[in-house]
Design a protein around this motif. Sequence first.
Motif, mmCIF file in Angstrom:
data_model
loop_
_atom_site.group_PDB
_atom_site.id
_atom_site.type_symbol
_atom_site.label_atom_id
_atom_site.label_comp_id
_atom_site.label_asym_id
_atom_site.label_seq_id
_atom_site.Cartn_x
_atom_site.Cartn_y
_atom_site.Cartn_z
ATOM 1 N N LEU A 107 0.767 -1.260 -0.017
ATOM 2 C CA LEU A 107 0.062 -0.010 0.013
ATOM 3 C C LEU A 107 0.826 1.286 -0.031
ATOM 4 O O LEU A 107 1.958 1.200 0.826
ATOM 5 N N TYR A 109 0.687 5.192 0.810
ATOM 6 C CA TYR A 109 -0.097 6.299 1.367
ATOM 7 C C TYR A 109 0.520 7.595 0.798
ATOM 8 O O TYR A 109 1.762 8.074 0.849
ATOM 9 N N ALA A 117 -9.367 6.191 -3.426
ATOM 10 C CA ALA A 117 -8.116 4.968 -3.268
ATOM 11 C C ALA A 117 -8.111 4.322 -4.418
ATOM 12 O O ALA A 117 -9.312 4.586 -5.138
ATOM 13 N N VAL A 127 -4.004 4.608 -1.226
ATOM 14 C CA VAL A 127 -4.673 5.281 -0.333
ATOM 15 C C VAL A 127 -4.385 6.863 -0.074
ATOM 16 O O VAL A 127 -3.126 7.159 0.072
ATOM 17 N N LEU A 145 -10.815 -1.066 1.447
ATOM 18 C CA LEU A 145 -9.575 -1.818 1.039
ATOM 19 C C LEU A 145 -9.916 -2.991 0.274
ATOM 20 O O LEU A 145 -9.225 -3.626 -0.849
ATOM 21 N N GLU A 148 -10.866 -2.680 -3.357
ATOM 22 C CA GLU A 148 -9.827 -2.321 -4.240
ATOM 23 C C GLU A 148 -9.079 -3.740 -4.470
ATOM 24 O O GLU A 148 -8.714 -3.779 -5.612
#
Length: 274
Positions: A107, A109, A117, A127, A145, A148
């Motif tokens: 992931l 950020y 996202a 994200v 999440l 996704e």
Amino acid sequence: MNDPQGEAIDSHPVSDRNAPPSTRELLTLGGMFLSLILLLIGLLNFTFNWLIVQMPVAWEQQLGQAIVRIYEPQAKDSPQQDKLNALLDNLEAQIPANSIAKRDYKLLYIPQPVVNAAAIPGDTVIVYQGLLDEMASENELMMVLGHEIGHFANRDHLRSIGRTLVVRTVISSIFGDVSFLADAAQVVTSAQFSQSQEKAADDYGLELLYKNYGQVAGAIDFFDRMAEQRGSNWDFLASHPAPAKRVIRLREIIAEKGYPVADYTPLDPILTES
């Protein structure tokens, strides 16, 4: 007028040119031409989707690295990124071992006030801080999440790239480099398919949410608030189904499958510290 032999001659000779086509004929030809273009796009899209199913995940991951590198400079190592990766790992643990979605996800950020996202090739979920600021519980965030990850399960990111390439190739081959036409056609041809992809990703996210918590609290909360804030300029709304319809559909699925709704897990405060 008579010729020397006394035969009459027409002073208005008949033209050998064909009569101009009628409006109906022009419309018919235009319709046939448009149908041919749509058929060609459909055939190429079908072929590309078949190739995507056959493509090894390793190829997809290599292709995605070039895209991931575009976003990496915008991200940064941080407590937020570490926590988000831990949550993503929890969801990943719920994916069956034989599933195409079973991968080593990471992931990124991005500390920007964008409510969005995204799943991008290269097994990467992005994200933004703006999305975290809208979350009222960990459950809500896990639903997003999971959604996704659902795009990876259906390889939607590759299908979207394929549709863009197909439409641009066909239109550019016929009309030359007419970028605005290709962009317009891409929007028209992909809109309904994108809605279908988003619904399938919602279903996948809901299932992961249930497997992770044993219940589905928070499954619709984020989308419910989106429906109440219809005037908000949220990037998350750009290609997703209408939030109100989305909530109704998810409620129907929850009732149909008998998923329980229990307690919420608070969102870690570190995720709201930008």
